[in-house]
Scaffold this motif. Sequence first.
Motif, PDB file in Angstrom:
ATOM      1  N   UNK A 268      -5.267  -6.260   1.120  1.00  0.00           N
ATOM      2  CA  UNK A 268      -5.145  -5.121   1.279  1.00  0.00           C
ATOM      3  C   UNK A 268      -4.481  -4.624   2.877  1.00  0.00           C
ATOM      4  N   UNK A 269      -5.184  -5.426   3.635  1.00  0.00           N
ATOM      5  CA  UNK A 269      -4.828  -5.022   5.070  1.00  0.00           C
ATOM      6  C   UNK A 269      -3.009  -5.531   5.189  1.00  0.00           C
ATOM      7  N   UNK A 270      -2.430  -6.380   4.651  1.00  0.00           N
ATOM      8  CA  UNK A 270      -1.362  -6.922   4.721  1.00  0.00           C
ATOM      9  C   UNK A 270      -0.385  -6.080   3.777  1.00  0.00           C
ATOM     10  N   UNK A 271      -0.857  -5.583   2.846  1.00  0.00           N
ATOM     11  CA  UNK A 271      -0.158  -4.628   1.897  1.00  0.00           C
ATOM     12  C   UNK A 271      -0.027  -3.240   2.738  1.00  0.00           C
ATOM     13  N   UNK A 272      -1.005  -2.564   3.342  1.00  0.00           N
ATOM     14  CA  UNK A 272      -1.058  -1.452   4.026  1.00  0.00           C
ATOM     15  C   UNK A 272       0.044  -1.746   5.233  1.00  0.00           C
ATOM     16  N   UNK A 273       0.282  -2.959   5.668  1.00  0.00           N
ATOM     17  CA  UNK A 273       1.305  -3.003   6.885  1.00  0.00           C
ATOM     18  C   UNK A 273       2.519  -3.447   6.243  1.00  0.00           C
ATOM     19  N   UNK A 274       2.915  -3.261   5.081  1.00  0.00           N
ATOM     20  CA  UNK A 274       4.087  -3.342   4.414  1.00  0.00           C
ATOM     21  C   UNK A 274       4.555  -4.658   3.911  1.00  0.00           C
TER      22      UNK A 274
END
Length: 311
Positions: A268-274
Amino acid sequence: MAIRIAHPDELPNLVRIPGRPERNAGTAAYLDDLIAKKCTRPEWCLVAEDSAGQLTAATALWTLPGSAVPMALVLIEAPWDEPGLTTGQELLSEAAALARSLGATELEHVIDSPVQPPQFQAEPERRAELLQLAGFARARDGRRFRRHSGAGLTSYDDRLTWRSVTDLGSEPFIALLTQALPTSADAQLGAMVARHGARGAAERLFADMEQFSFEPAWWEVGHTPDGTPAALSLPARNASTAVIGLVAVAPECRGNGYATAVVARGTRLLVEAGAEEIRGDCDAANIAMITAFERAGYENFADRLEFTRQL
């Protein structure tokens, strides 16, 4: 036969294989990208030249972007039908000597199957044989996972309270790793503990991860309701893609699905970072991690044999 540094006009192609245009273009683009990102350097690219002046074998030293110390070998090619794989052995011997002169104490190499870009590693059995003849030992039988953008995110696991390295500092991360590593199902991590002890292995592993690109807010320890440090999450980016990086669960907290919570959290953190694509690796024996990746929407796209040699 002569082993030498590749000439400028031989980069980024090195050894070209007749009849395999996709492989030739793909490996050239890969090496060009590694040089641009300073994961390798022209003077780290070695070739074998036969008496007719033809290039018959090649490899390049690899490291994290900008580091001066090599960590691995990539793009190994050799005459795979040669009895005794003599050319390949001499090439890897020279590569090891070069790496040692640059400060390396260990080299790694991985063989991915099925054959795929960017290294297109045909003849996997002969490759493994060459590595063993050259003094490499098999360190891990791994599984590779990836997740593309568009896949649904796993629901948030609210059993753990997450605190980042910014709040905690590095010591709680190293302490949790010190607890978790001795009983890890990962053969490579077990070998690190055998060489350096649990605390030494934890410190080295954390320092290795710090060489990746990451935001401090991404690195977290998950705590149970009573405040027990239960799980560690170190998502990051390497030179090519976003990665789950490192997952660890305290021994007394295993069996509760926390590995799944960590992968979901890091994803989730990596997806939110693009991040458009996220990858992760684990040992084939680490059933908890395989389950965690599958539950978080990852596919097992390749198997990976990992080899290491002490210099």
